[in-house]
Design a protein around this motif. Structure first.
Motif, PDB file in Angstrom:
ATOM      1  N   THR A   1      32.851  39.473  40.955  1.00  0.00           N
ATOM      2  CA  THR A   1      32.508  39.490  39.534  1.00  0.00           C
ATOM      3  C   THR A   1      33.775  39.166  38.750  1.00  0.00           C
ATOM      4  O   THR A   1      34.842  39.737  39.013  1.00  0.00           O
ATOM      5  CB  THR A   1      31.965  40.876  39.112  1.00  0.00           C
ATOM      6  N   TRP A   2      33.652  38.248  37.775  1.00  0.00           N
ATOM      7  CA  TRP A   2      34.794  37.784  36.992  1.00  0.00           C
ATOM      8  C   TRP A   2      34.696  38.262  35.550  1.00  0.00           C
ATOM      9  O   TRP A   2      33.617  38.368  34.989  1.00  0.00           O
ATOM     10  CB  TRP A   2      34.832  36.261  36.986  1.00  0.00           C
TER      11      TRP A   2
ATOM     12  N   VAL B   1      39.134  39.404  38.790  1.00  0.00           N
ATOM     13  CA  VAL B   1      38.017  39.275  39.710  1.00  0.00           C
ATOM     14  C   VAL B   1      37.908  40.594  40.480  1.00  0.00           C
ATOM     15  O   VAL B   1      38.905  41.147  40.928  1.00  0.00           O
ATOM     16  CB  VAL B   1      38.173  38.073  40.669  1.00  0.00           C
ATOM     17  N   THR B   2      36.704  41.093  40.552  1.00  0.00           N
ATOM     18  CA  THR B   2      36.436  42.311  41.315  1.00  0.00           C
ATOM     19  C   THR B   2      35.591  41.931  42.522  1.00  0.00           C
ATOM     20  O   THR B   2      34.536  41.313  42.373  1.00  0.00           O
ATOM     21  CB  THR B   2      35.679  43.354  40.448  1.00  0.00           C
ATOM     22  N   GLY B   3      36.104  42.275  43.704  1.00  0.00           N
ATOM     23  CA  GLY B   3      35.364  42.019  44.937  1.00  0.00           C
ATOM     24  C   GLY B   3      34.789  43.326  45.454  1.00  0.00           C
ATOM     25  O   GLY B   3      35.507  44.325  45.578  1.00  0.00           O
ATOM     26  N   THR B   4      33.502  43.328  45.718  1.00  0.00           N
ATOM     27  CA  THR B   4      32.829  44.535  46.216  1.00  0.00           C
ATOM     28  C   THR B   4      32.178  44.187  47.549  1.00  0.00           C
ATOM     29  O   THR B   4      31.415  43.222  47.644  1.00  0.00           O
ATOM     30  CB  THR B   4      31.763  45.016  45.210  1.00  0.00           C
TER      31      THR B   4
ATOM     32  N   GLY C   1      30.198  49.150  49.375  1.00  0.00           N
ATOM     33  CA  GLY C   1      30.335  49.640  48.001  1.00  0.00           C
ATOM     34  C   GLY C   1      31.775  49.820  47.577  1.00  0.00           C
ATOM     35  O   GLY C   1      32.043  50.327  46.488  1.00  0.00           O
ATOM     36  N   CYS C   2      32.709  49.438  48.421  1.00  0.00           N
ATOM     37  CA  CYS C   2      34.121  49.554  48.072  1.00  0.00           C
ATOM     38  C   CYS C   2      34.548  48.282  47.339  1.00  0.00           C
ATOM     39  O   CYS C   2      34.120  47.178  47.680  1.00  0.00           O
ATOM     40  CB  CYS C   2      34.970  49.732  49.332  1.00  0.00           C
ATOM     41  N   SER C   3      35.418  48.452  46.338  1.00  0.00           N
ATOM     42  CA  SER C   3      35.836  47.287  45.555  1.00  0.00           C
ATOM     43  C   SER C   3      37.316  47.341  45.251  1.00  0.00           C
ATOM     44  O   SER C   3      37.952  48.396  45.310  1.00  0.00           O
ATOM     45  CB  SER C   3      35.018  47.190  44.266  1.00  0.00           C
ATOM     46  N   ASN C   4      37.828  46.206  44.908  1.00  0.00           N
ATOM     47  CA  ASN C   4      39.219  46.074  44.513  1.00  0.00           C
ATOM     48  C   ASN C   4      39.291  44.906  43.520  1.00  0.00           C
ATOM     49  O   ASN C   4      38.371  44.084  43.454  1.00  0.00           O
ATOM     50  CB  ASN C   4      40.124  45.829  45.719  1.00  0.00           C
ATOM     51  N   THR C   5      40.383  44.834  42.774  1.00  0.00           N
ATOM     52  CA  THR C   5      40.521  43.780  41.767  1.00  0.00           C
ATOM     53  C   THR C   5      41.793  42.977  41.983  1.00  0.00           C
ATOM     54  O   THR C   5      42.751  43.454  42.607  1.00  0.00           O
ATOM     55  CB  THR C   5      40.544  44.360  40.337  1.00  0.00           C
ATOM     56  N   ALA C   6      41.789  41.782  41.469  1.00  0.00           N
ATOM     57  CA  ALA C   6      42.960  40.909  41.438  1.00  0.00           C
ATOM     58  C   ALA C   6      42.902  40.131  40.134  1.00  0.00           C
ATOM     59  O   ALA C   6      41.832  40.002  39.519  1.00  0.00           O
ATOM     60  CB  ALA C   6      42.961  39.961  42.632  1.00  0.00           C
ATOM     61  N   THR C   7      44.049  39.629  39.712  1.00  0.00           N
ATOM     62  CA  THR C   7      44.084  38.845  38.472  1.00  0.00           C
ATOM     63  C   THR C   7      44.664  37.468  38.748  1.00  0.00           C
ATOM     64  O   THR C   7      45.435  37.265  39.693  1.00  0.00           O
ATOM     65  CB  THR C   7      44.931  39.532  37.379  1.00  0.00           C
ATOM     66  N   VAL C   8      44.274  36.534  37.924  1.00  0.00           N
ATOM     67  CA  VAL C   8      44.827  35.187  37.947  1.00  0.00           C
ATOM     68  C   VAL C   8      44.936  34.709  36.506  1.00  0.00           C
ATOM     69  O   VAL C   8      44.042  34.951  35.696  1.00  0.00           O
ATOM     70  CB  VAL C   8      43.963  34.226  38.800  1.00  0.00           C
ATOM     71  N   THR C   9      46.075  34.096  36.194  1.00  0.00           N
ATOM     72  CA  THR C   9      46.297  33.610  34.829  1.00  0.00           C
ATOM     73  C   THR C   9      46.186  32.090  34.794  1.00  0.00           C
ATOM     74  O   THR C   9      46.768  31.391  35.623  1.00  0.00           O
ATOM     75  CB  THR C   9      47.689  34.041  34.320  1.00  0.00           C
TER      76      THR C   9
END
Length: 188
Positions: A16-17, A43-46, A50-58
């Motif tokens: 999800t973005w 971006v959130t990856g699940t 049901g576990c999720s983590n996020t990363a960012t990109v500019t």
């Protein structure tokens, strides 16, 4: 933009973005971004557990240069004119290309000489050091030459005079005549 899960992914990872403005979609591993200003996306990856983590990109948006090809000019057929490009903003490392290459002295550079035989609109593209470009156009209008005649040649005797009469048969609007050399003429 593309998200990749590299560890502890399990199966069925969904992405999800955000923010969702200027994105082609808000879900999926790959989305297209078209921001008008520099934007950081998260971006959130699940995974299926049901576990999720996020990363960012500019996505950095560099401004395009503000280009001008100058004002339109009018020349007579057979003449030439100098076209000069300018940049008023975001000009670092600017390079110019001109097209079409018809009747141009060069296709690159700030100034080029144009000698078209008919009215031509030229496009100048300015590209700055960030690789961003912009265009401008300038039209060179070509006016046809008047078709004139000085009359037929005549022979006279010493001490005599004759009348010379000029005429115009095409493209005569506003025609004015000048004679030269001015030796032994009643008017020039």
């Amino acid at each position: 933009l593309t998200a990749v899960c590299s560890a502890n992914c399990g199966t069925g990872v969904t992405y999800t973005w955000s923010p969702n403005t200027t994105l082609s979609a808000t879900t999926g591993a790959s989305v297209a971004a078209n921001p008008t200003s520099t934007t950081t996306y998260t971006v959130t990856g699940t995974n299926s557990n049901g576990c999720s983590n996020t990363a960012t990109v500019t996505v950095t948006v560099n401004p395009s240069p503000a280009i001008s090809g100058g004002t339109g000019v009018v020349i007579c057929s057979g003449s030439s004119t100098t076209l000069t490009a300018s940049c008023s903003a975001n000009c670092t490392g600017i390079a110019y290309t001109w097209s079409p290459n018809t009747a141009l002295s060069a296709t690159t550079g700030v100034s080029v000489t144009a000698s078209p035989t008919s009215t031509t609109t030229y496009t100048v593209t300015g590209t700055n050091s960030n690789g961003c470009s912009n265009t401008s156009t300038v039209t060179v209008s070509v006016n046809p030459l008047p078709v004139i005649s000085g009359g037929t040649s005549v022979a006279i005797c010493t001490g005599s005079s004759t009348t010379l009469t000029a005429s115009c048969s095409a493209n005569c609007t506003g025609i004015a005549y000048t004679w030269s050399p001015n030796t032994a003429l009643s008017a020039t």
